[in-house]
Design a protein around this motif. Structure first.
Motif, mmCIF file in Angstrom:
data_model
loop_
_atom_site.group_PDB
_atom_site.id
_atom_site.type_symbol
_atom_site.label_atom_id
_atom_site.label_comp_id
_atom_site.label_asym_id
_atom_site.label_seq_id
_atom_site.Cartn_x
_atom_site.Cartn_y
_atom_site.Cartn_z
ATOM 1 N N ARG A 29 0.803 -1.151 0.042
ATOM 2 C CA ARG A 29 0.131 0.172 0.242
ATOM 3 C C ARG A 29 1.003 1.487 -0.480
ATOM 4 O O ARG A 29 0.632 2.537 -0.821
ATOM 5 C CB ARG A 29 -0.939 0.029 1.184
ATOM 6 C CG ARG A 29 -2.145 -1.027 1.248
ATOM 7 C CD ARG A 29 -3.326 -0.502 1.909
ATOM 8 N NE ARG A 29 -2.735 -0.811 3.907
ATOM 9 C CZ ARG A 29 -2.764 -2.527 4.025
ATOM 10 N NH1 ARG A 29 -2.802 -3.331 3.615
ATOM 11 N NH2 ARG A 29 -2.377 -2.252 5.221
ATOM 12 N N ARG A 30 2.044 0.958 0.829
ATOM 13 C CA ARG A 30 2.923 2.347 0.814
ATOM 14 C C ARG A 30 3.331 2.557 -0.210
ATOM 15 O O ARG A 30 3.728 3.869 -1.099
ATOM 16 C CB ARG A 30 3.780 2.300 2.309
ATOM 17 C CG ARG A 30 3.218 2.726 2.786
ATOM 18 C CD ARG A 30 3.600 1.973 4.519
ATOM 19 N NE ARG A 30 3.251 2.946 5.751
ATOM 20 C CZ ARG A 30 1.654 2.260 6.293
ATOM 21 N NH1 ARG A 30 1.826 1.244 5.455
ATOM 22 N NH2 ARG A 30 1.602 2.529 7.500
ATOM 23 N N MET A 31 4.213 1.602 -1.512
ATOM 24 C CA MET A 31 5.065 1.802 -2.650
ATOM 25 C C MET A 31 3.917 1.947 -3.559
ATOM 26 O O MET A 31 4.219 3.262 -4.236
ATOM 27 C CB MET A 31 5.306 0.089 -2.621
ATOM 28 C CG MET A 31 6.089 -0.281 -1.695
ATOM 29 S SD MET A 31 6.549 -2.372 -2.313
ATOM 30 C CE MET A 31 6.909 -1.833 -4.098
ATOM 31 N N GLU A 32 2.159 1.976 -3.545
ATOM 32 C CA GLU A 32 1.548 2.756 -4.009
ATOM 33 C C GLU A 32 1.526 3.871 -4.482
ATOM 34 O O GLU A 32 1.268 4.451 -4.959
ATOM 35 C CB GLU A 32 0.053 1.875 -3.967
ATOM 36 C CG GLU A 32 0.107 -0.059 -4.900
ATOM 37 C CD GLU A 32 0.274 0.100 -6.123
ATOM 38 O OE1 GLU A 32 0.087 -0.679 -6.488
ATOM 39 O OE2 GLU A 32 -0.408 1.587 -6.402
ATOM 40 N N LYS A 33 1.117 4.043 -2.956
ATOM 41 C CA LYS A 33 1.057 5.726 -2.503
ATOM 42 C C LYS A 33 1.994 6.612 -2.724
ATOM 43 O O LYS A 33 1.791 7.659 -3.382
ATOM 44 C CB LYS A 33 0.615 5.328 -1.084
ATOM 45 C CG LYS A 33 0.849 7.404 -0.502
ATOM 46 C CD LYS A 33 0.950 7.292 1.772
ATOM 47 C CE LYS A 33 1.074 8.704 2.062
ATOM 48 N NZ LYS A 33 0.974 8.149 3.696
#
Length: 508
Positions: free
Chosen positions: A501-505
């Motif tokens: 999720r943080r990589m996508e963010k």
């Protein structure tokens, strides 16, 4: 009320001169003596004898929510098109002098042709029992002989209604499972692309392996498309019309591993409030894809090996093992060398899993495929975001082909999606991709900073913005562990899902 009851009974006694009137008398008596709760159920009675229709309706409407009658069998198709009946009472003979049961056979076949799940109970005279038995061989559920006993009629219809409901539920479940199987095995916007020699070898292995039931182990770095390979094998297999179930073992904690894969019984442990079917049982008949198999602890590997060897699974808290029929496809980003170490992976389990081994090359080793992959995703995301058709500038293609792509095809796909959103011209330029390193004057890509330089940059920076610090920390962890998501997530103190999720963010 006492006078009314006696008046009704007296009137019935005057009418009792044959079997049909006797049934009416019994029904009226039962109506006066009982006050039963109605059962949910829609009943259809088809008979050319008005006395039978009246008697049947008077009896059954006291026990079922709805009762319809029909004295003309020609109306059956219309009635079935207008209403779903839980049970149908069908006379064997229509018209005076008929006793062969031929008409009953005819209408039974027509009913089952319209609704194969219909529950049909034949009505016959005592002498026509053999005919009714023949009707059951043709698909009837049961039969009732005239003159009937009220209690038996009600009991037979109650069982018939339950059977009808069960058949309907089973049919709905089959249809639901069919849809789920189609959805689970359907191809997404992602697809296997490439014309390089390395990918031709992969495609050849898929083509030869898919029609068999051999277990397959897929090796490759994160983002190379291991699940796409598994789905393609399933799509070309004999199990393609069954479910394809994917399980990310890297996201399962040790405490949930057995419950998720093997299932559990109600009360097996704290929080087990109901029976749960494990993934192995749920994939029965189809394909089970176990991703990140290299992350499973050794003691759990032993339990998985036992299930795969015996083809039997025992849910937690159960005493009996359940047979399973699944094709197992596994994948891992762990190297062959690490898998061959007894301290990291059980060799007997490895031999069970790698009947066929497919190794996916990283994108940097098949850069000639980048052009076709990029063209596919440029068209895909241009349509998704309602953008005009865009092309890839020659300089951008050179930059993409020379970039190391530590995240492989997944990283390229995200870079293209971002470029489509941010670009303002008809061509995608190098700057639209926001690569970590840009080409120098010679056209070469400068390598991304190492983990040491990144660490120094973080520690010496005066920037205290939390978002930027988080992005830098994620980047540092990914580079340090060569984009191994599991290891990077562990160092950051996150779950794999949280790191994704943080990589996508942050656009990784």
């Amino acid at each position: 009320m006492f006078d009314i009851e006696h008046s009704l009974l007296y009137a019935c006694e005057q009418l009792v001169y044959d079997n049909e009137q006797l049934m009416l008398f019994n029904i009226l008596g039962l109506m006066l003596r009982s006050d039963r709760v109605k059962q949910e159920g829609v009943i259809l009675i088809v008979d050319d004898d008005e006395d039978i229709l009246v008697a049947g309706k008077l009896l059954l409407k006291r026990h079922f929510s709805s009762v319809q009658i029909c004295n003309q069998p020609e109306s059956i198709p219309r009635l079935l098109s207008e209403q779903k009946f839980d049970a149908i009472l069908l006379d064997m003979n229509f018209g005076p002098g008929e006793s062969s049961g031929a008409q009953g056979y005819l209408w039974l076949e027509k009913i089952l042709e319209i609704d194969p799940q219909a529950v049909v109970i034949m009505i016959t005279a005592h002498g026509g029992v053999d005919v009714a038995v023949d009707a059951m061989k043709l698909g009837a559920t049961d039969f009732i002989a005239k003159p009937w006993q009220n209690e038996k009629v009600v009991a037979t219809l109650s069982s018939a209604v339950q059977l009808g409901r069960t058949r309907t539920e089973a049919k709905d479940l089959r249809n639901t499972n069919k849809v789920l199987a189609e959805v689970s095995g359907a191809k997404s916007g992602q697809t296997l692309l490439g014309n390089s020699a390395a990918m031709k070898v992969v495609f050849s292995l898929i083509e030869r392996t898919a029609p068999t039931d051999a277990n397959v182990l897929i090796l490759g770095e994160n983002g190379t498309g291991k699940e796409l390979i598994a789905r393609e094998i399933h799509a070309q297999s004999l199990r393609s019309n069954k479910v394809f179930m994917s399980v990310d073992l890297g996201a399962l904690s040790e405490t949930l591993f057995e419950s998720e894969l093997f299932g559990h019984k109600k009360g097996a442990f704290t929080g087990a409030k109901e029976d749960r079917v494990g993934r192995l049982q749920a994939a029965n008949g189809g394909t089970l894809f176990l991703d990140e198999i290299g992350n499973v602890p050794l003691h759990l590997q032993a339990k998985l090996l036992t299930v795969l060897e015996q083809r039997m699974v025992t849910p937690i808290g159960a005493n009996l093992a359940v047979p399973i029929d699944v094709r197992v496809i596994t994948a891992t980003n762990v190297s062959k060398q690490d898998l061959s170490l007894e301290t990291k992976f059980r060799q007997d389990l490895l031999f069970r899993l790698n009947t066929v081994e497919i190794e996916l090359p990283p994108l940097r080793k098949r850069s000639e495929d980048i052009e076709v992959i990029a063209a596919h995703y440029i068209n895909l995301y241009a349509r998704k975001y309602d953008k005009a058709d865009k092309t890839l500038a020659a300089s951008a293609l050179v930059a993409l082909e020379h970039y190391p792509w530590p995240g492989n095809v997944r990283a390229l796909r995200h870079a293209i999606e971002r470029a489509i959103i941010l670009s303002q011209g008809p061509e995608l330029e190098v700057l639209d991709f926001q690569l970590d390193a840009q080409p120098n004057q010679a056209g070469d890509i400068v390598a991304p900073p190492t983990s040491t330089s990144a660490n120094t940059a973080i520690s010496e920076s005066d920037d205290l913005n939390l978002d930027r610090l988080e992005k830098a920390a994620i980047k540092q962890a990914l580079q340090k562990h060569r984009y191994n998501i599991s290891h990077a997530a562990k160092e950051l103190g996150l779950t794999r899902a949280a790191l994704y999720r943080r990589m996508e963010k942050h656009g990784f």
